[in-house]
Enzyme design. Structure first.
Site, mmCIF file in Angstrom:
data_model
loop_
_atom_site.group_PDB
_atom_site.id
_atom_site.type_symbol
_atom_site.label_atom_id
_atom_site.label_comp_id
_atom_site.label_asym_id
_atom_site.label_seq_id
_atom_site.Cartn_x
_atom_site.Cartn_y
_atom_site.Cartn_z
ATOM 1 N N HIS A 67 0.845 -1.196 0.000
ATOM 2 C CA HIS A 67 0.000 0.000 0.000
ATOM 3 C C HIS A 67 0.878 1.243 0.000
ATOM 4 C CE1 HIS A 67 0.510 0.943 4.351
ATOM 5 N NE2 HIS A 67 0.403 -0.358 4.576
ATOM 6 N N ASP A 77 -0.299 4.446 1.023
ATOM 7 C CA ASP A 77 -0.630 5.455 2.034
ATOM 8 C C ASP A 77 0.076 5.157 3.361
ATOM 9 O OD1 ASP A 77 -2.329 3.169 2.214
ATOM 10 O OD2 ASP A 77 -3.824 4.279 3.367
ATOM 11 N N ASP A 81 6.312 0.817 7.446
ATOM 12 C CA ASP A 81 4.927 0.493 7.074
ATOM 13 C C ASP A 81 4.468 1.390 5.946
ATOM 14 O OD1 ASP A 81 2.274 -0.241 6.993
ATOM 15 O OD2 ASP A 81 1.736 0.737 8.869
ATOM 16 N N GLU A 123 -5.108 1.558 2.263
ATOM 17 C CA GLU A 123 -5.057 0.437 3.223
ATOM 18 C C GLU A 123 -5.232 0.903 4.649
ATOM 19 O OE1 GLU A 123 -3.641 -2.419 6.103
ATOM 20 O OE2 GLU A 123 -2.755 -0.469 5.747
ATOM 21 N N GLU A 124 -4.611 2.040 4.989
ATOM 22 C CA GLU A 124 -4.570 2.457 6.392
ATOM 23 C C GLU A 124 -5.934 2.846 6.948
ATOM 24 O OE1 GLU A 124 -2.327 1.766 8.264
ATOM 25 O OE2 GLU A 124 -0.372 1.903 7.313
ATOM 26 N N GLU A 164 2.366 -7.068 3.376
ATOM 27 C CA GLU A 164 3.204 -6.605 4.485
ATOM 28 C C GLU A 164 3.158 -7.512 5.715
ATOM 29 O OE1 GLU A 164 1.576 -2.988 6.407
ATOM 30 O OE2 GLU A 164 -0.230 -3.470 5.272
HETATM 31 C C1 LIG Z 1 -9.875 -2.565 10.159
HETATM 32 S S1 LIG Z 1 -9.658 -1.544 8.836
HETATM 33 C C2 LIG Z 1 -8.199 -0.704 9.283
HETATM 34 C C3 LIG Z 1 -6.992 -1.389 8.850
HETATM 35 C C4 LIG Z 1 -5.809 -1.071 9.706
HETATM 36 N N1 LIG Z 1 -4.640 -1.537 9.048
HETATM 37 C C5 LIG Z 1 -3.417 -1.177 9.471
HETATM 38 O O1 LIG Z 1 -3.150 -0.658 10.516
HETATM 39 C C6 LIG Z 1 -5.994 -1.716 11.077
HETATM 40 O O2 LIG Z 1 -6.525 -1.020 11.967
HETATM 41 O O3 LIG Z 1 -5.619 -2.866 11.306
HETATM 42 ZN ZN LIG Z 2 0.758 -1.282 6.451
HETATM 43 ZN ZN LIG Z 3 -0.242 0.608 8.927
#
Ligand SMILES: CSCC[C@H](NC=O)C(=O)O
Ligand SMILES: [Zn+2]
Ligand SMILES: [Zn+2]
Length: 397
Positions: free
Chosen positions: A80, A82, A113, A147-148, A175
């Protein structure tokens, strides 16, 4: 670990630092600059480049190195683009400058990340191409937005598109997380995110009175039940050295809302929870448990889901380890785009080649040593030929 002076910096490190300077930071990422960066890199490397706009302004960039045997399924290398926001005042260096200190640590949001991995994929492909290799299987690198914040405008939509199916992915990498020891962690499954808001309604009135059936009392009961469950899972994790964080269910109370004045008992109050449900949990029974905690608190207590992942998948792994690395297989505690990839039937592992590195994703002073970064390029340079040369499998036909 030693590092070279700036005048002799390894070109892969220079490219990594250039990418780290692109501000793809939530909530307003500069995705245009990232897409332009990958288009330019594709041109330099002689790779095919396809842009798929999965939602207005949300482009997935696909860089392709064709294999010699088009009948075989492909290798998908996903990352990802972002990154999460920063609290600038807590950083030792500007998080978007990619400052490298005298020891060789690169400070930047996304250093772990997961901008490191995007560049490691590209640099491994660059090296293999320069050395004149070709492999039977096609390698696709996908660079995805969003993704974040859940992947809803990114991988979740992309896996439903004809362009994704046309990639014919047979195996995917995405990742992982750094490991402070000599070992590397490989994630074969993920916990399922459930974001739950509990709303309690009750009798309003003057706050000087002993009112019965108030929203706060009932909400308090649910909060207690859920936090007691949290403690139980925490103790289970603590008391069993064989369990890793991803093997138990976690929950945190992340929001409390309600109320208008000190002396007015509110008719409504709510509490929001971030659950990460372990893959071996019976989801139906778990949801019933949540409902029964609400019912036990009294009338007018309900719950709603803001996020409820229901398709936990486990990518099978066996003992064969062609990488000659110390690997620790685990369940990912957080949620990544791998859940969407696995849900459409593509086996996928989470791996970010960072050992001897503190876990600093989403943290202040996120950083990565350039030597660890470069060793990651070496690792993919050995891994990709192995993956892209796997002979025909039953799933390929
Ligand atoms: C649940 S959707 C959000 C996705 C997020 N991913 C990375 O940190 C996470 O909180 O795990
Ligand atoms: Zn990530
Ligand atoms: Zn992340």
């Amino acid at each position: 670990m030693t590092s070279k002076g700036p005048e002799e910096e390894h070109p892969s490190v220079t490219l990594f630092r250039q990418y780290l300077r692109i501000r793809t930071v939530q909530p307003k990422p500069d995705y245009g600059a990232a897409v332009a960066f990958f288009e330019e890199t594709a041109r330099q490397l002689g790779l095919g480049c396809q842009k798929v706009e999965v939602a207005p302004g949300y482009v997935v960039t696909v860089l392709t190195w064709p294999g010699t045997n088009p009948t075989l399924s492909s290798i998908l290398l996903n990352s990802h683009t972002d990154v999460v926001p920063v609290f600038k005042e807590h950083w030792s260096h500007d998080p978007f400058e990619a400052f490298k200190d005298s020891e060789g640590y690169i400070y930047a949001r996304g250093a772990q990340d997961m901008k490191c991995v995007s560049i490691q994929y590209l640099e491994a492909v660059r090296r293999l191409k320069v050395e004149g290799h070709r492999f039977p299987r096609t390698i696709h690198m996908t660079f995805v937005p969003d993704e974040e914040v859940g992947g809803h405008q990114g991988m979740e939509l992309f896996v439903q598109r004809p362009e994704f199916h046309a990639l014919r992915a047979g195996f995917a990498l995405d990742e992982g997380i750094a490991n402070p020891t000599d070992a590397f962690t490989v994630f074969y499954s993920e916990r399922s995110p459930w974001w739950v808001r509990v709303t309690s309604t009750g009798r309003p009135g003057h706050a000087s009175r002993f009112m019965e059936d108030t929203a706060a009392e009932k909400l308090h009961k649910v909060v207690n039940s859920i936090l007691a469950f949290r403690e139980k899972e925490w103790q289970r994790l603590q008391s069993n050295p064989h369990l890793k964080e991803g093997s138990v269910t976690s929950v945190n109370l992340t929001k409390l809302e309600g109320g208008v004045a000190y002396n007015v008992i509110p008719a409504t109050m709510s509490a929001s929870f971030d659950f990460r449900v372990a893959p071996d949990v019976d989801f139906k029974a778990f949801e019933e448990q949540l409902q029964s905690w609400c019912q036990a608190a009294g009338e007018g207590v309900t719950l709603e889901f803001a996020q409820k992942w229901m398709h936990p998948q486990v990518t099978p792994t066996d003992d064969s380890n062609p990488w000659n690395l110390t690997l620790e297989p685990e369940i990912m505690p957080a949620a990544t785009d791998n859940r969407y990839i696995r849900a459409v039937g593509v086996p996928a592992l989470g791996f970010s080649p960072m050992n001897r590195t503190p876990v600093l994703l989403h943290d202040h002073d996120e950083r990565l040593h350039e030597a660890v970064f470069l060793r990651g390029v070496d690792i993919y340079t050995r891994l990709l030929p192995a993956l892209a040369s796997v002979p025909a499998l039953p799933s390929d036909s």
